[in-house]
Design an enzyme around this catalytic site. Structure first.
Site, mmCIF file in Angstrom:
data_model
loop_
_atom_site.group_PDB
_atom_site.id
_atom_site.type_symbol
_atom_site.label_atom_id
_atom_site.label_comp_id
_atom_site.label_asym_id
_atom_site.label_seq_id
_atom_site.Cartn_x
_atom_site.Cartn_y
_atom_site.Cartn_z
ATOM 1 N N ASP A 198 -7.523 1.666 10.662
ATOM 2 C CA ASP A 198 -6.915 2.392 9.502
ATOM 3 C C ASP A 198 -7.621 3.476 8.789
ATOM 4 O O ASP A 198 -8.901 3.249 8.869
ATOM 5 C CB ASP A 198 -6.676 1.246 8.586
ATOM 6 C CG ASP A 198 -5.521 0.222 8.899
ATOM 7 O OD1 ASP A 198 -4.666 0.666 9.625
ATOM 8 O OD2 ASP A 198 -5.604 -0.894 8.293
ATOM 9 N N GLU A 214 -6.915 -2.454 15.160
ATOM 10 C CA GLU A 214 -7.465 -3.610 14.704
ATOM 11 C C GLU A 214 -6.491 -4.769 15.069
ATOM 12 O O GLU A 214 -7.318 -5.720 15.082
ATOM 13 C CB GLU A 214 -7.227 -3.482 12.782
ATOM 14 C CG GLU A 214 -8.351 -2.707 12.257
ATOM 15 C CD GLU A 214 -7.780 -1.663 11.584
ATOM 16 O OE1 GLU A 214 -6.856 -1.007 12.238
ATOM 17 O OE2 GLU A 214 -8.055 -1.281 10.294
ATOM 18 N N HIS A 245 -3.638 9.230 1.849
ATOM 19 C CA HIS A 245 -2.346 8.635 2.211
ATOM 20 C C HIS A 245 -1.312 9.344 1.625
ATOM 21 O O HIS A 245 -1.378 9.765 0.477
ATOM 22 C CB HIS A 245 -2.676 7.219 1.970
ATOM 23 C CG HIS A 245 -3.753 6.427 2.818
ATOM 24 N ND1 HIS A 245 -4.293 5.187 2.466
ATOM 25 C CD2 HIS A 245 -4.346 6.736 4.018
ATOM 26 C CE1 HIS A 245 -5.273 5.014 3.235
ATOM 27 N NE2 HIS A 245 -5.112 5.998 4.408
ATOM 28 N N ARG A 274 -1.567 0.283 2.050
ATOM 29 C CA ARG A 274 -2.655 0.128 1.170
ATOM 30 C C ARG A 274 -2.828 1.514 0.875
ATOM 31 O O ARG A 274 -3.881 2.194 1.670
ATOM 32 C CB ARG A 274 -3.928 -0.592 1.895
ATOM 33 C CG ARG A 274 -3.689 -1.925 2.111
ATOM 34 C CD ARG A 274 -4.975 -2.698 2.786
ATOM 35 N NE ARG A 274 -4.905 -3.981 2.996
ATOM 36 C CZ ARG A 274 -4.469 -4.596 4.082
ATOM 37 N NH1 ARG A 274 -4.412 -3.769 4.974
ATOM 38 N NH2 ARG A 274 -4.294 -5.774 4.288
ATOM 39 N N GLU A 302 -12.365 0.669 4.498
ATOM 40 C CA GLU A 302 -12.745 -0.646 5.276
ATOM 41 C C GLU A 302 -12.469 -0.250 6.993
ATOM 42 O O GLU A 302 -13.138 -0.632 7.661
ATOM 43 C CB GLU A 302 -11.723 -1.713 4.961
ATOM 44 C CG GLU A 302 -12.037 -2.970 5.670
ATOM 45 C CD GLU A 302 -11.229 -4.125 4.916
ATOM 46 O OE1 GLU A 302 -11.603 -5.430 5.250
ATOM 47 O OE2 GLU A 302 -10.361 -3.876 4.007
ATOM 48 N N TYR A 337 1.460 3.293 5.877
ATOM 49 C CA TYR A 337 0.490 2.424 5.636
ATOM 50 C C TYR A 337 0.536 1.888 4.342
ATOM 51 O O TYR A 337 0.796 2.598 3.121
ATOM 52 C CB TYR A 337 -0.863 3.006 5.476
ATOM 53 C CG TYR A 337 -2.097 2.516 5.754
ATOM 54 C CD1 TYR A 337 -2.252 1.237 6.353
ATOM 55 C CD2 TYR A 337 -3.023 2.589 4.696
ATOM 56 C CE1 TYR A 337 -3.423 0.564 6.613
ATOM 57 C CE2 TYR A 337 -4.278 2.030 4.659
ATOM 58 C CZ TYR A 337 -4.364 0.762 5.407
ATOM 59 O OH TYR A 337 -5.426 -0.008 5.556
ATOM 60 N N ASP A 392 -8.818 4.104 5.698
ATOM 61 C CA ASP A 392 -9.369 3.712 4.324
ATOM 62 C C ASP A 392 -10.869 3.528 4.607
ATOM 63 O O ASP A 392 -11.208 3.322 5.618
ATOM 64 C CB ASP A 392 -8.571 2.805 3.842
ATOM 65 C CG ASP A 392 -8.426 1.379 4.394
ATOM 66 O OD1 ASP A 392 -9.080 1.144 5.390
ATOM 67 O OD2 ASP A 392 -7.567 0.570 4.118
#
Length: 919
Positions: free
Chosen positions: A107, A20, A389, A344, A111, A342, A109
């Site tokens: 990532d 990203e 995670h 989040r 999103e 990470y 997740d």
């Protein structure tokens, strides 16, 4: 160097890895080496169109074209590539041409999974394997392991994220126009944003309903006798004749004793007032006391779980003065540069390697006696915790201490916080003893009184040696706080060194801070941890909420918006419904629920439950005036507050008794709970626009008046009725040292003389003294120079002005001035923080960053905590951007054929799966 290397490799066969962010690309590129080209997508590469200009022409005329979601056919979203991303997409496609494999390394997740799918659907790789590469930390072993163990895109996660995006679009684009029509143009509604605003408004409503109650007790200092090393200790009155003395928790928000606490275990509660408390204190002057009971209990405190997103945001707010957005920004940089995992995450689990690293540092730094026999594990307290995670921890299989990282400033502070919390999570419990002593005696008036003293001694600090969690309540005791009491036994005699009456008042519920609002949202299971920072940022930026110190205060505008939503969209702004939508998204992510079915129920409703579409199209009559009107102090006061186009104002009876015949603006920084009937009458007595006649101007003969305007008090002269329409009266704002109560005609005449001609320089160019938006200044042609005080406008001479112009002009930064106040060291940079006066007003600085004081801040009241918060917000914005050179010209835009540039409709779910399985 890495970018140059990538350019050279761009035209030979390579494996293309897309992440990203550019920072992450640089770090990962260094770990993968030759044979790989690592490029970033620079965040999202496409999204629903943001405005009409971005909306594809083919859907503009559709009934749902404004939404860019085909609500009539499976809620199919229509995505577009933003104009500023098209060149980058071209670059990615060029790199893909020479690639023999594609790794989507966004990532892990929802999103990130959606971004990976968007890249796959937009780039359309042909005849090459496509891999989904995932990792939780950016270290060389983790990246190499991720390359060797890729997976496929998880369609269920993509569906869940897409459902969330469509839900938010439907809510925002359908409800916001209602606010524009009935409250104020330019407002916005959001599925979670509006609920978060309602929480802040509800808390203010509680404060407005709150009524102060007073209660008294006795505080004593007792002497255990000479045989005890620690003789003196404090105690408070516990009971009188067997009835427990009322304390703050026994009173309701109405200021009355709670019915439910009128008795406790059959014993009543006694409410002491001042006369009785003082009389009882006097009656105890000669009383001797004996120890009625000594209750000792073992004290044990286990370590806190490692950080997850919300607990990190809360602790960073308490200990470092960082807002949620600043915390996440700093954590993002730490993650991308390989310092932490990470950031989040809902998880509190640690990998075996992380547990080993933490235990190793416990043994090394604190000794084997602080290390438990077996590793500690932590179960997640978050319902349906997202993805697998780890907790937020230092990266790697062995942890770097903060000193070994080479980090500085806010990154060092946040890393240190994460490192301490992680290490402490693998340490032994803190243990000790808690003791409660009850002392009894008889008053001269016959009452039997009992005092209570509590203490705690920690015999082994365990994890508290490494880390002590902060608290939102400043009066609450921290976990490592100790209170020692003498070793008394039942029956021992003690004497009172002093006994005095002490009065207290109940306090309203505390306003939310960023930390406590995040905790409340999480406790209610509203929204996702990764969204809380942006939610708080949104309600602040939209003007629904503002900060007073660290407290979040709702604007009156938020009251109007919340009232409309509660009355006409009760389900959509319900706490329970909003929380249940997170469960629905979790079920979609797990593959147990269908996206389109859930979106259909939300938008069109089901059974007796009306959907959003029905509510918006069948609103009926909404009285906009009633929505914006709030009685002050109840209907009987005759005063009401109204939320107007230019801000809130009051309406009350005028001198003739005409209802609502008088108006007054409400200061922007006056919290709603402080707008009492008395305050409203005070504002109405001196409203904006009401004139105070000062006399006639000695030169013009015109009537001079003083007024309180929207932008502060000012003086002006009234023009005659026959004055031409183009004529404008002279006006002048009052200096900061002046007030409407004390302003005189002489003062007004001086203010009306501004701008004042000071004189002319040798070349004959005129110099004037003027008062501007940013303070007093001199002006000569286009050359302006700041003055140090408003009074100089009236007193500065030509010689003094010429001396100022003889000095070199300060470019960008004014000459250093003496600090107005010293506050202490900033918790992030460690540098001393001072308050200074600048061209744009007072500001705080740590020597590197400057932050202007807000309208609710004053030099006298500002604290180091508030200053740290302002500086943290300023740091998050990064260095000031330099404006582009005036001569620079944009390259001419290339003409394109009439072919639509809008992105075609995205593939349906079956197409997604086919594309994902291509490899």
């Amino acid at each position: 160097m890495q970018l140059v290397k990538q350019e050279k490799e761009a035209h030979v066969a390579h494996k293309l890895v897309i992440v990203e962010s550019p920072a992450k690309a640089r770090t990962i590129g260094g770990y993968l080496g030759t044979g790989y080209v690592v490029e970033s997508s620079i965040g999202h590469i496409r999204d629903l169109p943001n405005n009409a200009a971005d909306t594809p022409a083919k859907i503009k005329d559709k009934p749902w074209g404004r939404l860019a979601v085909d609500v009539e056919n499976g809620f199919e979203p229509y995505y577009v590539v933003p104009r500023d991303k098209k060149a980058h997409i071209t670059k990615l496609k060029s790199l893909l041409k020479d690639a023999d494999e594609l790794y989507l390394a966004t990532d892990e997740d929802r999103e990130g999974e959606a971004i990976a799918w968007h890249l796959l659907d937009e780039l359309k790789p042909k005849n090459i394997p496509v891999h989904r590469m995932v990792f939780h930390e950016i270290t060389k072993p983790a990246i190499q392991a991720a390359v060797e163990n890729p997976r496929q895109i998880n369609d269920d996660l993509v569906e869940a994220q897409e459902a969330r995006r469509i839900l938010d679009r439907l809510y925002g684009y359908e409800v916001s126009p209602v606010l524009w029509k009935k409250v104020m143009s330019g407002l916005s509604a959001g599925r979670v944003q509006s609920v978060a605003t309602r929480l802040v408004v509800d808390r203010e409503r509680e404060r407005m309903r709150f009524r102060v109650a007073s209660y008294w007790d006795l505080e004593g200092t007792f002497d255990a006798g000479s045989k005890h090393e620690q003789r003196m200790f404090p105690a408070k009155l516990h009971s009188v004749d067997g009835a427990r003395v009322a304390r703050g928790s026994d009173f309701g928000p109405d200021g009355l004793l709670k019915v439910s606490t009128s008795s406790t275990n059959g014993k009543s509660v006694v409410h002491l007032d001042r006369p009785r408390a003082e009389g009882l204190a006097a009656a105890l002057e000669d009383t001797t006391y004996d120890v009625r009971s000594v209750e000792s209990k073992p004290y044990r405190r286990s370590p806190y779980a490692p950080f997850r997103t919300t607990t990190l945001q809360q602790e960073a707010s308490r200990k470092l003065g960082m807002g949620a957005s600043v915390t996440m920004s700093v954590a993002q940089r730490l993650y991308e540069n390989g310092f932490i995992t990470y950031m989040r995450t809902d998880s509190t689990t640690l990998s075996d390697a992380a547990v080993g690293a933490a235990r190793s540092q416990v043994r090394e730094l604190y000794g084997a006696e602080y290390l438990p026999d077996s590793p500690r594990t932590y179960a997640s307290k978050v319902k349906n915790a997202q993805e697998a995670h780890e907790a937020i921890r230092p990266a790697g299989d062995s942890f770097r201490t903060p000193a070994q990282t080479g980090l500085k400033g806010e990154q060092f502070r946040l890393y240190e916080l994460i490192w301490m919390r992680t290490v402490a999570s693998q340490m032994k419990d803190a243990v000790g003893q808690s003791v409660t002593i009850r002392l009894g005696g008889a008053a001269a008036t016959g009452e039997d009184v009992v005092f209570s003293a509590s203490g705690r001694v920690i015999t082994f600090h365990g994890f508290l040696k490494a880390y002590v969690e902060g608290t939102d309540d400043a009066s609450a005791a921290k976990d490592d706080q100790e209170t020692r009491l003498p070793a008394l036994e039942q029956g021992d005699a003690v004497s009172a060194a002093s006994v005095s009456a002490s009065g207290h008042e109940t306090k309203p519920p505390a306003r939310y801070t960023e930390a406590t609002l995040i905790k409340e949202l999480e406790d209610r299971e509203i929204g996702r941890p990764s969204t809380y920072a942006s939610i708080i940022g949104t309600i602040l930026n939209r003007g629904y909420v503002y900060k007073k110190g660290t407290a979040l205060v709702p604007a009156w505008l938020a009251f109007s918006v919340t009232r409309l939503l509660e009355e006409h969209f009760p389900r959509q702004v319900s706490y329970e419904f909003t929380a249940s939508m997170e469960d629905v998204l979790d079920e979609i992510a797990a593959g147990r629920k269908d996206r389109n079915t859930e979106l259909g129920e939300f938008y069109y409703g089901t059974g007796d439950i009306a959907g959003l579409h029905t509510l918006v199209n069948e609103l009926g009559e909404i009285d906009a005036r009633e929505l914006a009107t709030f009685p002050v102090g109840g209907e009987g006061s005759g005063i009401q507050l109204r939320v107007g186009r230019y801000g809130p104002y009051l309406e009350g009876p005028d001198e003739d008794g005409t209802p609502f015949g008088r108006r007054a603006n409400v200061p922007d920084d006056l919290p709603p709970d402080e707008l009492t009937v008395e305050k409203a009458k005070e504002l109405l007595a001196n409203p904006a626009g009401e004139e105070i006649e000062l006399g006639s101007h000695p030169e013009t003969g015109l009537r001079v008046v003083a007024k309180n305007g929207r932008f502060g008090p000012y003086v002006t002269e009234e023009l005659p009725e026959d004055a031409p329409k183009s004529a404008k009266p002279r006006t002048g704002s009052l200096f900061k040292s002046m007030s409407l109560d004390t302003i005189t005609l002489d003062d007004a005449v001086k203010l009306l003389s501004l701008p004042r001609v000071v004189g002319a320089d040798e070349a004959g160019e005129e110099i004037t003294a003027q008062n501007g938006r940013y303070g007093p200044y001199l002006k000569k042609g286009t050359d302006s120079r700041s003055l140090t005080s408003e009074e100089q406008l009236l007193t500065i001479t030509l010689d003094e002005a010429l001396k100022i112009y003889a000095q070199p002009k300060q470019r960008g930064r004014a000459a250093a001035t003496a600090p107005l106040k010293e506050l202490g060291n900033d918790p992030v940079s460690g540098q001393p923080v001072v308050v200074k006066a600048g061209r744009f007003g007072e500001y705080v600085t740590d020597g590197e960053y400057n932050a202007t004081l807000r309208k609710e801040d004053t030099v006298e009241a500002i604290t180091i905590e508030r200053a740290a918060e302002l500086l943290a917000e300023r740091r998050a914005k990064g260095p000031a951007k330099k404006s582009a050179k005036k001569g620079a010209k944009k390259a001419p835009a290339k003409k394109t054929a009439k072919k639509s540039t809008a992105k075609k409709t995205t593939a349906k779910k079956s197409t997604k799966k086919a594309a994902a399985k291509k490899s």
